[in-house]
Scaffold this motif. Structure first.
Motif, PDB file in Angstrom:
ATOM      1  N   VAL A  76     -20.409   3.024  12.600  1.00 22.89           N
ATOM      2  CA  VAL A  76     -20.268   3.586  11.217  1.00 22.89           C
ATOM      3  C   VAL A  76     -19.233   2.857  10.585  1.00 22.89           C
ATOM      4  O   VAL A  76     -18.221   2.288  11.455  1.00 22.89           O
ATOM      5  N   LEU A  77     -19.192   2.424   9.449  1.00 21.09           N
ATOM      6  CA  LEU A  77     -18.530   1.637   8.686  1.00 21.09           C
ATOM      7  C   LEU A  77     -17.281   2.729   7.998  1.00 21.09           C
ATOM      8  O   LEU A  77     -17.779   3.542   7.451  1.00 21.09           O
ATOM      9  N   ALA A  78     -16.134   2.642   8.244  1.00 24.77           N
ATOM     10  CA  ALA A  78     -15.071   3.332   7.470  1.00 24.77           C
ATOM     11  C   ALA A  78     -14.074   2.433   6.559  1.00 24.77           C
ATOM     12  O   ALA A  78     -13.997   1.254   6.755  1.00 24.77           O
ATOM     13  N   PHE A  79     -13.807   3.022   5.465  1.00 26.15           N
ATOM     14  CA  PHE A  79     -12.987   2.283   4.385  1.00 26.15           C
ATOM     15  C   PHE A  79     -11.716   3.098   4.145  1.00 26.15           C
ATOM     16  O   PHE A  79     -11.731   4.256   3.983  1.00 26.15           O
ATOM     17  N   LYS A  80     -10.684   2.463   4.333  1.00 21.14           N
ATOM     18  CA  LYS A  80      -9.192   2.998   4.038  1.00 21.14           C
ATOM     19  C   LYS A  80      -8.631   2.434   2.935  1.00 21.14           C
ATOM     20  O   LYS A  80      -8.366   0.896   2.966  1.00 21.14           O
ATOM     21  N   PRO A  81      -8.484   2.936   1.796  1.00 21.24           N
ATOM     22  CA  PRO A  81      -7.962   2.192   0.787  1.00 21.24           C
ATOM     23  C   PRO A  81      -6.438   1.780   0.722  1.00 21.24           C
ATOM     24  O   PRO A  81      -5.656   2.705   1.480  1.00 21.24           O
ATOM     25  N   SER A  82      -5.990   0.961   0.083  1.00 24.23           N
ATOM     26  CA  SER A  82      -4.671   0.196   0.253  1.00 24.23           C
ATOM     27  C   SER A  82      -3.842   1.384  -0.631  1.00 24.23           C
ATOM     28  O   SER A  82      -4.151   1.886  -1.571  1.00 24.23           O
ATOM     29  N   ALA A  83      -2.527   1.259  -0.291  1.00 22.54           N
ATOM     30  CA  ALA A  83      -1.343   2.087  -1.193  1.00 22.54           C
ATOM     31  C   ALA A  83      -1.416   1.702  -2.590  1.00 22.54           C
ATOM     32  O   ALA A  83      -1.468   2.530  -3.465  1.00 22.54           O
ATOM     33  N   VAL A  84      -1.613   0.024  -2.798  1.00 23.70           N
ATOM     34  CA  VAL A  84      -1.654  -0.125  -4.447  1.00 23.70           C
ATOM     35  C   VAL A  84      -3.036   0.593  -4.899  1.00 23.70           C
ATOM     36  O   VAL A  84      -2.813   0.853  -6.011  1.00 23.70           O
ATOM     37  N   LEU A  85      -4.223   0.452  -4.269  1.00 20.19           N
ATOM     38  CA  LEU A  85      -5.304   1.134  -4.965  1.00 20.19           C
ATOM     39  C   LEU A  85      -5.267   2.363  -5.034  1.00 20.19           C
ATOM     40  O   LEU A  85      -5.538   3.072  -6.145  1.00 20.19           O
ATOM     41  N   LYS A  86      -4.556   3.323  -4.085  1.00 17.95           N
ATOM     42  CA  LYS A  86      -4.241   4.496  -4.273  1.00 17.95           C
ATOM     43  C   LYS A  86      -3.567   4.989  -5.465  1.00 17.95           C
ATOM     44  O   LYS A  86      -3.646   5.775  -6.216  1.00 17.95           O
ATOM     45  N   GLU A  87      -2.695   4.078  -5.606  1.00 14.51           N
ATOM     46  CA  GLU A  87      -1.577   4.298  -6.784  1.00 14.51           C
ATOM     47  C   GLU A  87      -2.232   4.106  -8.158  1.00 14.51           C
ATOM     48  O   GLU A  87      -2.030   4.793  -9.153  1.00 14.51           O
ATOM     49  N   LYS A  88      -3.280   3.193  -8.334  1.00 14.57           N
ATOM     50  CA  LYS A  88      -3.807   2.763  -9.360  1.00 14.57           C
ATOM     51  C   LYS A  88      -4.756   3.786  -9.642  1.00 14.57           C
ATOM     52  O   LYS A  88      -5.269   4.275 -10.812  1.00 14.57           O
ATOM     53  N   MET A  89      -5.357   4.512  -8.576  1.00 14.01           N
ATOM     54  CA  MET A  89      -6.358   5.802  -8.957  1.00 14.01           C
ATOM     55  C   MET A  89      -5.597   6.991  -9.225  1.00 14.01           C
ATOM     56  O   MET A  89      -6.482   7.640 -10.009  1.00 14.01           O
ATOM     57  N   LYS A  90      -4.489   7.097  -9.378  1.00 15.07           N
ATOM     58  CA  LYS A  90      -3.777   8.446  -9.892  1.00 15.07           C
ATOM     59  C   LYS A  90      -3.653   8.589 -11.400  1.00 15.07           C
ATOM     60  O   LYS A  90      -3.569   7.307 -12.040  1.00 15.07           O
TER      61      LYS A  90
END
Length: 90
Positions: A76-90
């Motif tokens: 299965v394919l898994a994706f883990k977002p970067s800290a930069v992307l997580k911060e932009k989503m907040k």
């Protein structure tokens, strides 16, 4: 947002034609798929990490008739977002 809307949005931002943007997006996705075939992990800086994980075989039970079934192992394919992307989503 569907694929057509996504391609139109990228084309508008970059000033490229929709056809050229579609080719670029297809090449990007194809490159990711190719790389994941060779290795098990691909990190895109500022976006996240794609990783192929192996799920072990397991037994599931149908709640309606209590029948047990063996599910074979699979990738299965898994994706883990970067800290930069997580911060932009907040």
């Amino acid at each position: 947002m569907n694929n057509k809307d996504f391609i139109s949005a990228i084309a508008a931002r970059t000033g490229m034609t929709a056809k050229a943007t579609q080719k670029m997006a297809s090449a990007f996705v194809g490159s990711i798929a190719e790389k994941l075939d060779d290795d098990t992990q691909l990190a895109v800086q500022g976006f996240g990490t794609f990783e192929v994980k192996k799920k072990m075989e397991r037994v599931v039970v149908n709640p309606a008739n209590k029948q047990r079934k063996l599910i074979p192992p699979k990738l299965v394919l898994a994706f883990k977002p970067s800290a930069v992307l997580k911060e932009k989503m907040k």
